[in-house]
Design an enzyme around this catalytic site. Structure first.
Site, mmCIF file in Angstrom:
data_model
loop_
_atom_site.group_PDB
_atom_site.id
_atom_site.type_symbol
_atom_site.label_atom_id
_atom_site.label_comp_id
_atom_site.label_asym_id
_atom_site.label_seq_id
_atom_site.Cartn_x
_atom_site.Cartn_y
_atom_site.Cartn_z
ATOM 1 N N SER A 1 0.705 -0.991 -0.371
ATOM 2 C CA SER A 1 0.201 0.224 0.361
ATOM 3 C C SER A 1 1.018 1.361 0.481
ATOM 4 C CB SER A 1 -0.955 -0.095 1.539
ATOM 5 O OG SER A 1 -0.089 0.680 2.408
ATOM 6 N N LYS B 1 -6.960 4.941 8.416
ATOM 7 C CA LYS B 1 -4.988 5.999 8.048
ATOM 8 C C LYS B 1 -5.826 7.617 7.791
ATOM 9 C CE LYS B 1 -2.838 2.253 5.248
ATOM 10 N NZ LYS B 1 -2.644 1.447 3.706
#
Ligand SMILES: Nc1ncnc2c1ncn2[C@@H]1O[C@H](COP(=O)(O)OP(=O)(O)O)[C@@H](O)[C@H]1O
Ligand SMILES: [Mg+2]
Length: 789
Positions: free
Chosen positions: A690, A733
């Site tokens: 990611s 996040k």
């Protein structure tokens, strides 16, 4: 004279004896050294060999007066008398009969008294068999003693066996066995041979045990005993004396108390048996020995466990929801599922269902400080149960769960039994924290030990190694917590119903602080609500400048810090009326600002890009840095790197080479330089893919010399063919980016659904950029490049 009973009163000198009792029918040596006693012997008329002897109460007394000698004594006849060169005398005296000292006739220069016979009661009205049995038992016991006591010569046995008269036997044995003066005097005073023999049997039995044990100790630790053995013997003697006097020694009192506690502790049958066995052992061994304290510690644990103590709280489902609400802000989904879980549990137990073993264990998963522990406490409150916690974090050994066998030095029970003891109830809500930390560094088999604890089929007989008897854990309600599920052993995970908790937005934190944390801390600091004005702006300042976390743990701590200062001001008379918590007061209490929204400054040069990453503590932003150094077109990576991360960096670089022209980069720049990428620690290795878009962006930036847009944070996996794939942990996040002051985030288009998890107020503050391809990323992240193209 009219009859035998009316003998002339007999008047005899009395020789006080310090540490010996002379029995009738036995011959004993006596040493005489005290002036008064020597005088007595010298005054005896020639040929007069009869006198009375009596034991002193206190052997320290040199000149025993009438009151200081016992009044039951013995008439003795002197058999030998030997003057020693130093003036003392050695005698051998033969005990004749038991007497009572009736009256003192003179005290000077030595005791003289009127004495009367005090004959022993005959033993006639008993069945002869009983007498024979007792006599034989005494002889046999004496025989055993002779066999092991070094101070008893073998010949004594033949003499004892040949004795017809039980009274003679009693006095003979009493004379030879090692007994205290008190015991000897007792034997002398007891009514008749039967009583004397019975008493002797007890005393000999004890002496035998002492000798037996002494031998054992000796063979175990030949050299180390000496002093302690002697002490032990003395102590044993003391105990025996105290027992005889009907007094309890300290240790006996302690043992009696332990016995009582054991009886009252409601132990299981097995535990009771074990406790009694250990108690018996304890009675036998010296108090000072290490073994003795090991046993006592063990017994202490046994009696302090809640074997049959339960709170048996009833669950009221409606009330449960009320309690959860009154302790926690929001968390609606989680609360709902908790209440459902509790309702099912209640229903099953009401219906006596035996399906309990299928019931999953609740597992709260989420970053620190989001309320996992406090939800557990509320559940306990709602059920009217006690609450305990045991952490599995930092546990290195299966024995920490299950305990060490008692044979280990310093053995202890495991964390489970320890917590149960603290709970003081056998049906608490039991929170097992950090189940995700057990897989990593564990010796033994962690999951199987824990599975046993959690399984109602097996935990009915949970066996802690130290405890060594089963303890029933089946009524305990276990709840587990973890920061991440990834490292929870699969077998364990299968048993759990996972409830995910995520980090809070700033707005949620403000609410939690206003409604819960401040009230809690006011109370903790003894402050009244109207003494302090703590507004939202102050809370926000603390959140932004003094914390950076997913949960509210540090926020609560900082609030406590502020209120501590306020409380001190009030106590010190520095302030009156309502104290307003403003910026100045916060600085005063908490010191300099600790966190800055500096991400923009940190990426104000080419080669740096801001990524968003997921960690067990919530989310984080991280800065990926790329540099070019002269070389041969190779890729160099440093920092936190997994295999996946290498692959994705390599993919990024290959992609950029193919797009050199569009990026305005001279191909030779790739060939004559190495690209160096640094990914800071903190990112999870498994988060490798990611970070793909971030690594790519940093490389593109350094190669093109264009800085990355400074208000943007990103996440996304890339493929060699230029696609952007979805990633996990989007909510955490995004929250992390927001915490760091970032208001523009780039996420894969296919993660769009995850935006539903993000609270509406936060979405409003954020620009979310959805991307499908690397071109989308570059266009968004490097606007100058796009403009130049
Ligand atoms: N949603 C919430 N509402 C009210 N207080 C909360 C909430 N979440 C956390 N807290 C409080 O924050 C503090 C830390 O929570 P805690 O339960 O210790 O977190 P965790 O166990 O998840 O690390 C506690 O005082 C707790 O009551
Ligand atoms: Mg906790």
């Amino acid at each position: 004279m009219t009859g035998a009973e009316e003998r002339e009163p007999l008047v005899l000198p009395v020789l006080p004896l310090k540490n010996i009792v002379v029995f009738p029918h036995v011959l004993v040596p006596l040493g005489v050294g005290r002036p008064r006693s020597l005088r007595l012997l010298e005054d005896l008329a020639p040929g007069d060999r009869t006198l009375a002897v009596a034991a002193q109460y206190d052997e320290q007394v040199e000149e025993a007066s009438w009151d200081e000698v016992r009044h039951i004594g013995t008439i003795v006849r002197i058999q030998h008398l030997l003057k020693m060169p130093d003036g003392t005398m050695q005698l051998a005296v033969q005990g004749v009969e038991r007497i009572r000292l009736a009256r003192q006739t003179s005290g000077d220069p030595y005791l003289v008294a009127e004495v009367e016979p005090y004959p022993e009661e005959p033993w006639d009205d008993e069945p002869a068999m009983e007498r024979e049995a007792l006599v034989r038992t005494v002889v046999t016991t004496f025989q055993q003693l002779v066999a092991i006591a070094p101070y008893l010569p073998g010949e004594l046995l033949a003499a004892a066996m040949s004795m017809e008269d039980p009274l003679h036997l009693a006095y003979f044995v009493a004379n030879h066995v090692r007994l205290s003066v008190e015991h000897r005097q007792d034997i002398l005073e007891l009514a008749g041979p039967r009583e004397k023999l019975e008493r002797l049997l007890g005393l000999m039995g004890h002496e035998l045990e002492v000798l037996e044990l002494g031998r054992k100790i000796q063979s175990q630790a030949e050299e180390s005993i000496g002093k302690s053995q002697r002490e032990y013997f003395l102590r044993e003697q003391l105990k025996a004396i105290q027992r005889e006097l009907g007094e309890m020694s300290e240790e006996q009192a302690e043992i009696a108390e332990l016995r009582e506690r054991i009886e009252k502790a409601g132990l299981s049958t097995e535990a009771l048996r074990e406790a009694q066995r250990e108690l018996t052992r304890l009675e036998r061994i010296p108090t000072a020995s290490p073994e003795s304290s090991v046993i006592r510690t063990y017994l202490e644990l046994l009696v302090s466990l809640p074997w049959n103590v339960s709170t048996e709280g009833e669950l009221d489902v409606v009330k449960a929801r009320e309690i959860l609400d009154s302790d926690h802000y929001d968390l609606d989904k989680v609360k709902k599922r908790i209440v459902e879980h509790l309702a099912v549990r209640r229903l099953k137990s009401d219906r006596g269902s035996d399906e309990r073993h299928r019931e999953p264990i609740l597992c709260f998963v989420g970053p620190p400080g989001v309320g996992k522990t406090s939800l557990g406490q509320s559940i306990a409150r709602a059920m009217g149960r006690k609450f305990v916690r045991a952490s599995l974090g930092g546990v290195h050994d299966e024995a920490e769960v299950r305990g060490h066998r008692r044979t280990y030095i310093g053995a202890m029970p495991g964390r489970i039994i320890n917590a149960i003891r603290r709970a003081e109830s056998n049906d608490p809500v039991f929170m097992l924290d950090e189940v995700d930390k057990i897989g990593s560094d564990w010796r033994g088999d962690p999951s199987s030990a824990l599975l046993e604890v959690l399984d109602p089929e097996q935990n009915r007989d949970f066996r802690d190694n130290y405890l060594d008897v089963p303890f029933d854990l089946s009524r305990v309600m276990f709840i587990t917590t973890a920061n991440t599920l990834d490292t929870v052993p699969p077998a364990l995970r299968d048993r759990m119903e996972v409830l995910q908790l995520s980090g809070y937005t700033e707005e949620e934190k403000v609410q939690i602080a206003r409604r819960f944390l401040i009230a809690k801390q006011l109370q903790a600091h003894g402050l009244l609500p109207d003494e302090v004005a703590f507004g939202d702006e102050a809370i926000r300042m603390i959140i932004r400048e003094y914390t950076r976390e997913a949960g509210v743990r540090n926020l609560e701590r900082e609030i406590a810090g502020v209120l501590r200062r306020v409380a001190a001001m009030i106590a010190g008379g520095e302030a009156t009326g309502t104290i307003v918590v403003d910026a100045e007061r916060i600085r005063d209490a908490l010191g300099k600002r600790r966190f800055f929204d500096d991400s923009a400054e940190r990426i104000d040069r080419p080669g740096v890009a801001t990524g968003m990453t997921w960690t067990p503590a919530g989310g984080e932003i991280l800065f990926v840095e790329a540099a070019v150094v002269p070389g041969k077109g190779e890729l160099r990576l440093t920092g936190q790197l997994g295999e996946v991360m290498r692959e994705s960096a390599a993919a990024a670089l290959s992609y950029l080479k193919t797009r050199a022209a569009e990026l305005g980069v001279d191909r030779t720049r790739f060939e004559e330089n190495d690209v160096h990428v640094h990914v800071p620690a903190g990112a999870q290795p498994k988060e490798g893919p990611s970070a793909g878009v971030t690594v790519l962006t940093a490389m593109a930036s350094i190669l093109s010399g264009m800085p990355v847009r400074d208000d943007l944070a990103m996440t996304g996996e890339i493929t060699l063919r230029g696609r952007v794939l979805p990633v996990g942990g989007v909510k955490e996040k995004v929250l992390a980016a927001h915490r760091a002051g970032i208001r523009r985030v780039l996420i894969p288009k296919r993660n769009e659904v995850d935006l539903d998890d993000i609270p509406a107020h936060l979405r409003q503050e954020l620009d979310v950029v959805l991307v499908e391809s690397i071109d989308d990323v570059l266009r968004e992240a490097l606007p100058d490049l796009a403009a130049a193209a």
